[in-house]
Design a protein around this motif. Structure first.
Motif, PDB file in Angstrom:
ATOM      1  N   ASN A   1       0.801  -1.213  -0.037  1.00 32.39           N
ATOM      2  CA  ASN A   1       0.067  -0.036  -0.105  1.00 32.39           C
ATOM      3  C   ASN A   1       0.890   1.416  -0.055  1.00 32.39           C
ATOM      4  OD1 ASN A   1      -2.135   1.766   0.316  1.00 32.39           O
ATOM      5  ND2 ASN A   1      -3.319   0.433   1.643  1.00 32.39           N
ATOM      6  N   MET A   2       0.832   2.105  -1.157  1.00 30.98           N
ATOM      7  CA  MET A   2       1.534   3.018  -1.242  1.00 30.98           C
ATOM      8  C   MET A   2       1.452   4.176  -0.150  1.00 30.98           C
ATOM      9  SD  MET A   2       2.833   3.858  -4.276  1.00 30.98           S
ATOM     10  CE  MET A   2       3.296   5.061  -4.883  1.00 30.98           C
ATOM     11  N   ILE A   3       0.257   4.147   0.677  1.00 33.26           N
ATOM     12  CA  ILE A   3       0.168   5.342   1.503  1.00 33.26           C
ATOM     13  C   ILE A   3       0.814   4.903   2.768  1.00 33.26           C
ATOM     14  CG2 ILE A   3      -1.908   5.885   0.601  1.00 33.26           C
ATOM     15  CD1 ILE A   3      -3.679   4.808   2.841  1.00 33.26           C
TER      16      ILE A   3
ATOM     17  N   PRO B   1       6.804   5.198   0.038  1.00 35.84           N
ATOM     18  CA  PRO B   1       7.227   6.023  -0.931  1.00 35.84           C
ATOM     19  C   PRO B   1       8.702   6.249  -1.084  1.00 35.84           C
ATOM     20  CG  PRO B   1       5.239   6.972   0.179  1.00 35.84           C
ATOM     21  CD  PRO B   1       5.786   5.494   0.926  1.00 35.84           C
TER      22      PRO B   1
ATOM     23  N   VAL C   1      10.135   3.115  -2.833  1.00 33.85           N
ATOM     24  CA  VAL C   1       9.988   3.231  -4.242  1.00 33.85           C
ATOM     25  C   VAL C   1      10.957   4.190  -4.833  1.00 33.85           C
ATOM     26  CG1 VAL C   1       8.225   3.784  -5.983  1.00 33.85           C
ATOM     27  CG2 VAL C   1       7.626   2.694  -4.002  1.00 33.85           C
ATOM     28  N   GLN C   2      11.039   5.378  -4.431  1.00 31.48           N
ATOM     29  CA  GLN C   2      12.244   6.464  -4.731  1.00 31.48           C
ATOM     30  C   GLN C   2      13.426   5.787  -5.012  1.00 31.48           C
ATOM     31  OE1 GLN C   2      12.623   9.853  -2.234  1.00 31.48           O
ATOM     32  NE2 GLN C   2      11.290  11.098  -3.736  1.00 31.48           N
TER      33      GLN C   2
ATOM     34  N   ILE D   1       7.572  -0.722 -13.398  1.00 29.16           N
ATOM     35  CA  ILE D   1       6.180  -0.775 -13.328  1.00 29.16           C
ATOM     36  C   ILE D   1       5.876  -0.924 -12.178  1.00 29.16           C
ATOM     37  CG2 ILE D   1       4.091  -2.134 -14.167  1.00 29.16           C
ATOM     38  CD1 ILE D   1       5.621  -2.747 -16.686  1.00 29.16           C
ATOM     39  N   ILE D   2       4.913  -0.043 -11.796  1.00 28.56           N
ATOM     40  CA  ILE D   2       4.529   0.174 -10.409  1.00 28.56           C
ATOM     41  C   ILE D   2       3.011  -0.711 -10.031  1.00 28.56           C
ATOM     42  CG2 ILE D   2       3.246   2.399 -10.299  1.00 28.56           C
ATOM     43  CD1 ILE D   2       4.866   2.424  -7.467  1.00 28.56           C
ATOM     44  N   CYS D   3       2.932  -1.466  -9.089  1.00 33.06           N
ATOM     45  CA  CYS D   3       1.663  -1.935  -8.846  1.00 33.06           C
ATOM     46  C   CYS D   3       1.196  -1.870  -7.055  1.00 33.06           C
ATOM     47  CB  CYS D   3       1.721  -3.459  -9.433  1.00 33.06           C
ATOM     48  SG  CYS D   3       2.008  -3.620 -10.779  1.00 33.06           S
ATOM     49  N   ASP D   4       0.156  -1.305  -7.015  1.00 34.07           N
ATOM     50  CA  ASP D   4      -0.440  -1.362  -5.705  1.00 34.07           C
ATOM     51  C   ASP D   4      -1.369  -2.397  -5.323  1.00 34.07           C
ATOM     52  OD1 ASP D   4      -1.231  -0.529  -3.091  1.00 34.07           O
ATOM     53  OD2 ASP D   4      -0.864   1.520  -3.522  1.00 34.07           O
TER      54      ASP D   4
ATOM     55  N   GLN E   1      -2.917  -2.618  -2.767  1.00 34.83           N
ATOM     56  CA  GLN E   1      -3.886  -2.327  -1.639  1.00 34.83           C
ATOM     57  C   GLN E   1      -4.379  -3.370  -0.490  1.00 34.83           C
ATOM     58  OE1 GLN E   1      -6.876   0.197  -3.460  1.00 34.83           O
ATOM     59  NE2 GLN E   1      -5.568   0.660  -4.989  1.00 34.83           N
TER      60      GLN E   1
ATOM     61  N   LYS F   1      -6.197  -8.439  -6.099  1.00 30.32           N
ATOM     62  CA  LYS F   1      -5.460  -7.187  -6.863  1.00 30.32           C
ATOM     63  C   LYS F   1      -3.972  -7.998  -6.906  1.00 30.32           C
ATOM     64  CE  LYS F   1      -8.023  -3.443  -6.280  1.00 30.32           C
ATOM     65  NZ  LYS F   1      -8.350  -1.942  -5.549  1.00 30.32           N
TER      66      LYS F   1
END
Lengths: 365, 365
Positions: free
Chosen positions: A75-77, A82, A85-86, A100-103, A105, A110
């Motif tokens: 989960n990105m949040i 973050p 990923v950076q 290629i980014i996949c979340d 969640q 998913k």
DNA sequence: AGGGGTTATTAAAATGTTAAAATATGCTGT
DNA sequence: ACAGCATATTTTAACATTTTAATAACCCCT
């Protein structure tokens, strides 16, 4: 008719203009030594003039290497992702890889869907933070990725697949150092606020280890975790609400603990709030330690002492791990545990002297 | 020799197994109506049996469409981006698109490099949050993307390229509503804490508009911004330190303002800290409003009233915008301004009665 | 002049797919 | 029986590249 998309020059055109076959141009492009300096220069000049870039999809078709990796996170949040990923993206760009980014969640369907989509795209490798759930984690999907010959670097959550590399912060000693710090300040009655994800277990282990080393008996009633019966199942990572609730429950204990070890900063901030409501001062009345060192933790009304994970670095390293494996597919899988660091701020102090503290006169809210 | 990578079945193999030409298999794959039901079924069965998935890179080569979009953002760690990315990725996955993520980290060279890399990869479209800097924003690079026939949806920061769509939160009315709320609570002396990015200007405009509407004269000395001379140039978005500094400066004013409008939540949290240090209570002594509604804002020791941007929704919409344009490249560019929402919590109250407030007896820190 | 041996270049095949053109098959009406 | 037509299928060419095998060019030596 309306062939919108501009026709780009291809290798054939370059060849034609340079008066040479396209095989030769290809050689120039790939820095083959089998081409005379003079022709190389001529070709290079034309390429530059016309602004030609070789078509990576044709290249990929021929070479079976797409220079693309997949990245799947829970989960990105969640605050640590973050930066991870950076780190990955930045390092990948240096090596001309795209990510290629996949979340997922936190959703198993998913996750499975993204996984399948990525393999069908012929990625060269995968960095994956699997969903943290021992029951069902799409293990077979992950296995099938490996079977397709695509290497995987696991991030944060280990999966029992021997071919996968693994990288994670070493949670146990990190928590251990934090708790030890509290003990050195004189605390002996230290609460532990659990997160829902399994790495929190290692943090608990670190907590226990620190106690053991100082001959403090482990008291289970000081460990707080989400109450599934009352709240129902929430899949999200431990959050402010959890911290708030844990703290509320904790304050009913007698005597009240003199310190709290939180499994992440969001939990700590929730605890802060409950403490403020009830008029308890940090660190005079109670000490608090967090985990993650999120951006705001230094700017709470009492700056939070917390464990800092080198997230950017972890991202970078996980890409490097993947690169190694892409180049050397049959080497033995590696497991890397990264050292975390305790950053000391203002939320911890020496244990208070009095036996009992007064609760309830809190600041107005 | 060590052809590590498993040889995958290709369309030819399927054709052979089904006793049919590969053109037919291709038709089946693309749901062409020109194939008899019986053969279709037979082919489909084999495909399933053998677990064949068509090679997207060959497909892309032939069709000139990669089913891949680029996403370039200024900085992953800005709190609104993760959710935007999530919205984009989620929606993209539904349409079988993959998202290549790029983080310029506010660095112009990186932005240019990523941009070029993306076009050379033949992405079908680009969603870009350009670096917020009127001086030099790789405008030519962006233009050349358009020239290559790749459509762009601009996010957050507009670039003067007529072919680009644009989507952003409508900052001015959002700030206007927030400030109006303060005015309704009786505040007339309201400070504005500026962010460094240009959208903050629109928020300032909203602030001014609200004042104007209520016949409150605009006082420039109430607007605080980063002091480049003192601090040197920092490129990051307004942060806790800014809020802290602004607040410190503001408290020297006489009379002290009774409310603060902050251009983001991090700034607000910095202000919180300075206010706590100096013993000012929120909202009794001073009201505070933030912008962004980041996760922790509800869990500060006084929950923060703030403007909430529908970030996930924005991500989703920007992808949809891009899809439309990919399908219909020559339609007129759209500009979409998304409505934000004021979420009222505890950090705002009616204006205090007394003229002067006492500073300095603050809670101990 | 005619081998022998590098070295540079070209032509051709291969990569996995789609789309257009060509062909086969089956049916209808004369 | 066959033209005329619709439907189903196969063949072939194209996409942009790399790589392999074939060839040409060059130089050196007898």
């Amino acid at each position: 008719m309306e062939s919108q998309r501009l026709k780009r020059p291809n290798i054939k055109k370059i060849a034609e203009m340079a008066g040479v076959s396209y095989g030769t141009v290809s050689r120039v492009l790939n820095n083959s030594p089998l081409v005379k300096e003079k022709t190389r220069k001529r070709v290079l000049k034309i390429i530059k003039e016309i602004g030609y870039t070789p078509n990576p999809v044709a290249r990929a078709l021929k070479n079976k290497s797409t220079y693309t990796i997949g990245l799947i996170i829970t989960n990105m949040i969640y605050p640590f992702f973050p930066q991870i990923v950076q780190g990955i993206e930045d390092r990948a760009a240096q090596e001309n890889y795209s990510v290629i980014i996949c979340d997922s969640q936190g959703d198993k369907e998913k996750e499975a869907q993204r996984l399948m989509s990525l393999v069908s795209r012929r990625i060269d490798g995968l960095i994956a933070a699997p969903i943290d759930d021992p029951e069902n984690n799409n293990l077979e999907c992950y296995r099938s990725v490996i079977k397709r010959g695509i290497p995987i670097v696991l991030l944060n959550y280990y999966l029992p697949i021997p071919e996968c590399d693994f990288i994670c912060v070493d949670d146990k000693p990190a928590a251990e150092i934090a708790v030890e710090y509290l003990i050195e300040l004189g605390h002996r009655r230290i609460a532990f606020f659990h997160d829902v994800f399994s790495r929190s277990n290692n943090r608990l282990l670190g907590y226990q280890e620190a106690l053991r080393r100082h001959n403090i008996p482990f008291d289970e009633s000081l460990v707080f975790a989400r109450d599934v019966k009352k709240e129902g199942i929430r899949l999200s990572i431990g959050d402010e609400l959890d911290g708030y609730n844990f703290c509320e429950r904790m304050l009913k204990l007698s005597p009240v603990p003199t310190a709290i070890m939180c499994s992440n900063d969001a939990i700590a901030i929730g605890a802060y709030r409950r403490l403020a409501e009830v008029g308890l001062r940090i660190p005079e009345d109670i000490s608090v330690i967090g985990f993650d060192n999120v951006s705001y933790s230094n700017y709470l009304y009492v700056p939070l002492t917390t464990v800092s994970q080198p997230t950017y670095e972890i991202g970078k390293m996980s890409f490097e791990l993947l690169m190694e494996r892409i180049k050397e597919p049959k080497q033995k899988a590696k497991r890397i545990l990264v050292q975390a660091e305790l950053v000391k701020r203002r939320s911890c102090g020496p244990v208070r002297e009095e036996e009992v503290i007064e609760i309830g006169k809190g600041i107005e809210v």
